[in-house]
Write a protein that holds these residues in place. Structure first.
Motif, short mmCIF file in Angstrom:
data_model
loop_
_atom_site.label_atom_id
_atom_site.label_comp_id
_atom_site.label_asym_id
_atom_site.label_seq_id
_atom_site.Cartn_x
_atom_site.Cartn_y
_atom_site.Cartn_z
N ILE A 77 20.55 17.06 -2.96
CA ILE A 77 19.93 18.35 -2.63
C ILE A 77 19.84 18.49 -1.12
N PRO A 78 20.39 19.56 -0.53
CA PRO A 78 20.34 19.73 0.93
C PRO A 78 18.91 19.90 1.41
N VAL A 79 18.46 18.98 2.25
CA VAL A 79 17.09 19.01 2.74
C VAL A 79 16.83 20.24 3.60
N LEU A 80 17.75 20.56 4.51
CA LEU A 80 17.54 21.68 5.42
C LEU A 80 17.43 23.00 4.67
N ASN A 81 18.24 23.18 3.64
CA ASN A 81 18.15 24.40 2.84
C ASN A 81 16.79 24.49 2.15
N GLY A 82 16.24 23.34 1.77
CA GLY A 82 14.93 23.33 1.13
C GLY A 82 13.81 23.72 2.06
N LEU A 83 14.00 23.49 3.38
CA LEU A 83 12.98 23.86 4.36
C LEU A 83 13.09 25.31 4.80
N PHE A 84 14.22 25.92 4.51
CA PHE A 84 14.46 27.31 4.95
C PHE A 84 14.02 28.27 3.87
N GLU A 85 13.23 29.27 4.26
CA GLU A 85 12.84 30.33 3.33
C GLU A 85 13.33 31.66 3.87
N LYS A 86 14.21 32.28 3.11
CA LYS A 86 14.82 33.54 3.55
C LYS A 86 13.75 34.60 3.82
N GLY A 87 13.90 35.27 4.97
CA GLY A 87 12.98 36.35 5.30
C GLY A 87 11.64 35.87 5.81
N SER A 88 11.51 34.56 6.09
CA SER A 88 10.23 34.03 6.55
C SER A 88 10.42 33.31 7.88
N ASP A 89 9.38 33.36 8.73
CA ASP A 89 9.42 32.60 9.97
C ASP A 89 8.43 31.44 9.92
N SER A 90 8.04 31.07 8.69
CA SER A 90 7.05 30.03 8.53
C SER A 90 7.63 28.66 8.89
N SER A 91 6.82 27.80 9.46
CA SER A 91 7.24 26.47 9.83
C SER A 91 6.89 25.48 8.72
N LEU A 92 7.38 24.25 8.88
CA LEU A 92 7.07 23.19 7.93
C LEU A 92 5.57 22.98 7.82
N VAL A 93 4.89 22.89 8.97
CA VAL A 93 3.44 22.67 8.92
C VAL A 93 2.72 23.87 8.32
N GLY A 94 3.24 25.06 8.56
CA GLY A 94 2.63 26.26 7.97
C GLY A 94 2.71 26.23 6.45
N SER A 95 3.84 25.78 5.93
CA SER A 95 3.99 25.73 4.48
C SER A 95 3.05 24.68 3.86
N ILE A 96 2.85 23.57 4.58
CA ILE A 96 1.95 22.53 4.08
C ILE A 96 0.51 23.05 4.05
N VAL A 97 0.11 23.75 5.12
CA VAL A 97 -1.24 24.33 5.16
C VAL A 97 -1.43 25.29 3.99
N ASP A 98 -0.45 26.17 3.78
CA ASP A 98 -0.55 27.15 2.70
C ASP A 98 -0.69 26.47 1.34
N GLU A 99 0.11 25.44 1.13
CA GLU A 99 0.07 24.78 -0.18
C GLU A 99 -1.24 24.02 -0.39
N LEU A 100 -1.76 23.40 0.67
CA LEU A 100 -3.05 22.71 0.56
C LEU A 100 -4.18 23.72 0.34
N GLN A 101 -4.11 24.85 1.03
CA GLN A 101 -5.12 25.88 0.84
C GLN A 101 -5.05 26.45 -0.58
N ASP A 102 -3.85 26.59 -1.09
CA ASP A 102 -3.69 27.09 -2.45
C ASP A 102 -4.34 26.16 -3.48
N GLU A 103 -4.44 24.88 -3.12
CA GLU A 103 -5.08 23.91 -4.02
C GLU A 103 -6.60 23.86 -3.79
N GLY A 104 -7.09 24.69 -2.86
CA GLY A 104 -8.52 24.80 -2.67
C GLY A 104 -9.10 23.98 -1.54
#
Length: 354
Positions: A77-104
């Motif tokens: 599985i291509p790692v870089l493609n997994g980090l890229f989200e089309k139409g988003s300027d979110s960073s790796l750390v931003g995605s981690i924050v969002d996912e942790l916040q989603d868990e409360g």
């Protein structure tokens, strides 16, 4: 000199002055990528791992990696493609924050420090809450990183503390001096722009800097403007009228098309840098890019010794990962048909892939 005044001056110097080195560019791109807190519930984001294959990787995290068969499948599985989200300027750390916040979890933000390969995560709330969740948040963050295919980053959990405002400990005289510098900078900037526009010169900006460290006038002009000496003379005459001493004047030619291209490329560049540095086996230590001069050039700094046994294989793998991502359908809209060059450097700054 007062310590706080030094800190304040250092901040303004670092914030407004860029050195023309790849390492400084790396800092600008990846250091202090602050992730803003996201309101819970309303406007909740979809999981950042976009493709079904990468979502599967997230579901299998943990025991799955003990299975050689599953590990071999996931390795494709291509790692870089997994980090890229089309139409988003979110960073790796931003995605981690969002996912942790989603868990409360009460996560206030995160930062990526590329030199130490460390992701810092701040916990909001009381000290007792911090002690209660810090190990759990760290474990989940590491699992999220592994699920995204990046394993080189360390995770550091801290309790969020409000930053101390340097001005709060400055003397009245020091604050007045700083405010005076700001006022003088703005007035000279306004005078330069008005004079240039009145006389028909093309100018994009003149962000004057006046402080104890420097007297500097950076003129940003479009590449179509050729009257550089005349523009510098106008800026110098206006600067002399301030009676504030000698000013350094530098002209930067800006290509509007390249600016647009850079905006298109930024999500791709972000995913490339974070991903390549984050894959331990690739030995990537730094990542920089430049649109000037053409074509777009990527500089990838590694810890690889030029004469080590597996150097060629590692370099080939780094380049393969990068090119496979850039040429994939997922990023086609971002990269278009733009030309690019990839330079991969050894530990001793020797280019290894040409």
């Amino acid at each position: 000199m007062d310590k706080k005044l030094k800190e304040t001056k250092s901040y303004y110097y670092d914030h407004y002055f860029s050195k023309d080195t790849a390492k400084k560019i790396e800092d600008r791109v990846f250091e202090k990528l602050q992730a803003k807190p996201k309101t819970q519930g309303f406007g909740k984001k979809v999981i950042y791992l976009s493709s079904a294959a990468v979502i599967l990787m997230g579901l299998l995290i943990g025991s799955a990696f003990t299975s050689p068969t599953v590990a071999n499948v996931l390795a494709q599985i291509p790692v870089l493609n997994g980090l890229f989200e089309k139409g988003s300027d979110s960073s790796l750390v931003g995605s981690i924050v969002d996912e942790l916040q989603d868990e409360g979890y009460k996560v206030g933000g995160a930062s990526l420090h590329v030199r130490t390969k460390t992701i810092g995560i701040e916990i909001d709330g009381s000290e007792s809450y911090y002690e209660e969740v810090k190990e759990e948040v760290k474990r989940k963050a590491i699992n999220l990183l592994e699920a995204k295919g990046v394993d080189a980053y360390k995770v550091n959990i801290t309790l969020h503390k409000e930053p101390v405002d340097p001005e709060s400990e400055m003397t009245t005289e020091q604050i007045k001096q700083m405010e005076a510098y700001q006022e003088q900078s703005q007035q000279l900037q306004k005078a330069i722009l008005e004079k240039m526009e009145k006389e028909g010169y093309e100018i994009l900006s003149a962000n004057v800097r006046i402080n104890d460290i420097e007297r500097f006038i950076p003129l940003e002009i479009p590449i179509t403007e050729t009257r550089i000496d005349e523009m510098k003379a106008i800026a110098r005459d206006l600067a002399e009228e301030t009676e504030l001493g000698d000013f350094k004047i530098k002209v930067y030619k800006i290509d509007p098309e390249k600016q647009k291209a850079e905006q298109r490329w930024m999500p791709v560049i972000s995913a490339m840098g974070e991903g390549l540095i984050g894959m331990e086996e690739l030995k990537v230590e730094g990542f920089a890019y430049s649109f000037y001069p053409s074509p777009l050039t990527f500089s990838i700094r590694t810890s690889i010794e030029a004469d080590q046994k597996d150097a060629k294989e590692l370099v080939a793998e780094i380049e393969r990962e990068a090119r496979q991502f850039i040429e994939s359908d997922e990023v086609k809209e971002n990269v278009k048909d733009d030309e690019y060059i990839i330079n991969i450097y050894s530990k001793d700054e020797e280019i290894l892939n040409h």
